[in-house]
Design a protein around this motif. Structure first.
Motif: not given
Length: 420
Positions: A251, A371-372, A380, A62, A253-256, A376, A298-299
């Motif tokens: 960014a 996404m981490g 998605y 990363r 993210r896996a949770d959005t 992920a 990421r951002d």
């Protein structure tokens, strides 16, 4: 430079027996992820795949151009990717290639804004040697100054090759205008029937002693844009005029669902079934192509609509059409049937592209790297199937607004004898 522990992804044969219980996410991602985190923080993901005798070994770190925070010093992430092939004391330069070449491995790497991915693809017979080589270079990389200088010329050559087309200049100009602080402002096992325990044992043996060092780089946050911006590029050679509308967006993210929403918006606004595409490309032929050249970051990054114009005189009409369709979305005028069709197309298109272990591993590495979480990609895929027309409108109302917009225009030098 701090050494960051990577995410390892290994795709192996054969498939799991029918009795094996897949993770919940496998309802959306059709392969089972077996994940182990070593005490030093290294995440190891194994994915059984029906490709007897073939393995994809992917290492996702990363780190990308996003991490280059020193003013006036850029390109290190990509440069370092090149230097990772320059050898160690145990395996001097050239020995890695001889060993892997002897097995027939395809060995490569790439760098993005957010991640660096190292990939090897070949026979499982060579997996023990590959694991040892990868662990060695990640922990004991060593190269001479002449080797460094030689590779600098190779990297410079890549830049010159890319700079011969307008896209690199456009990307640089747009990024420098749209971003004022954030670093986005500059551009970037051996077993035929594998034994999972033996694979993990080999990885633990060669990577387990690696001492964890966390990066302390502070990435500057980009302040909210408060008024529209624009930048113009004069291109010295004949080419097609370009027109780009780019908005700052969140960014991935896996949770959005933000990444899935942006993928949906790209197809909805300028994909092959969109009114803009039908009008500008097919019917009036004012535009040669329409695209949204971006990927999850990421951002917070940009959502750019890129139009390649047939003629400079069409710029105002093209701009008006694109803004019209964005406004219709903001106003809640959404074709729900087309949204559903786009969802199915994106999800199945992504899944159908996973023909080989390498395809699966690189997709997993990309989404995990950005996404981490190791799963992920499954998140998605799930989000792609649940985005609603209301979410598209809400997203457009919040982000696709004038004060958040940067417009890039590129005008080429006229061709001899007339306009391009």
């Amino acid at each position: 430079m701090p050494r960051l522990l990577p995410l390892l992804l290994m795709l192996m044969a054969p498939v799991l027996p029918a009795s094996a219980q897949p993770q919940e996410s496998s309802r959306f991602f059709p392969y089972t992820l077996k994940t182990t985190k070593l005490p030093n923080g290294l995440t190891v993901v194994r994915v059984p795949f029906n490709s007897p005798g073939i393995v994809a070994y992917i290492t996702s770190v990363r780190v990308g151009s996003r991490n280059e925070v020193e003013a006036g010093r850029t390109g290190f992430a990509h440069f370092f990717e090149h230097m990772m092939f320059k050898g160690t004391k145990s395996n001097p330069e050239g020995q890695r290639e001889r060993i892997l070449g002897g097995f027939g491995f395809d060995d490569n790497a790439f760098t993005t804004d957010d991640i660096t991915v190292y990939q090897a693809y070949g026979p499982t017979a060579g997996l023990p040697q590959l694991i040892a080589l990868e662990a060695d270079r990640f922990q004991h990389l060593e190269y001479s100054e002449p080797s460094f200088q030689t590779e600098a010329l190779a990297v410079l050559g890549e830049y010159h090759k890319s700079a011969a087309a307008p896209d690199l200049k456009m990307e640089e100009s747009l990024a420098k205008t749209a971003f004022t602080r954030h670093t986005y402002q500059h551009t970037t096992l051996g077993f035929y029937d594998f034994d999972d325990a033996q694979v993990l044992e080999a990885v633990t043996k060669h990577y387990g002693s690696w001492k964890r060092e966390l990066a302390t780089v502070s990435i500057p946050a980009e302040p909210a844009q408060t008024k529209a911006r624009s930048v113009h590029v004069d291109w010295a050679q004949p080419t097609q005029p370009r027109h780009v509308l780019a908005w700052h967006t969140p960014a991935a993210r896996a949770d959005t669902p933000d990444a899935a929403i942006q993928a949906m918006l790209a197809e909805y606004l300028v994909g092959d079934t969109s009114p803009a595409y039908k009008e500008l490309v097919l019917e009036k032929q004012l535009v040669e192509s329409l695209s949204v050249p971006t990927s999850p970051h990421r951002d917070p990054y940009l959502f750019p609509i890129d139009a390649t114009l047939q003629d400079e005189k069409h710029r105002a009409a093209v701009d008006a059409t694109l803004r019209r369709d964005v406004k219709a979305l903001v106003d809640g005028k959404v074709d729900a049937a087309r949204v559903k069709a786009i969802q199915d197309h994106l999800r199945y298109g992504l899944l159908m592209g996973m023909d080989t272990p390498r395809d699966v591993a690189i997709d997993l590495a990309f989404y995990a790297g950005v996404m981490g979480p190791p799963d992920a990609l499954a998140s998605y895929l799930k989000q792609l199937g649940t985005v609603t027309p209301q979410q598209l409108t809400a997203f457009a109302k919040k982000y696709l607004v004038e004060t958040n917009l940067t417009v890039l225009t590129l005008t080429p030098k006229p061709a001899a004898g007339g306009t391009p």
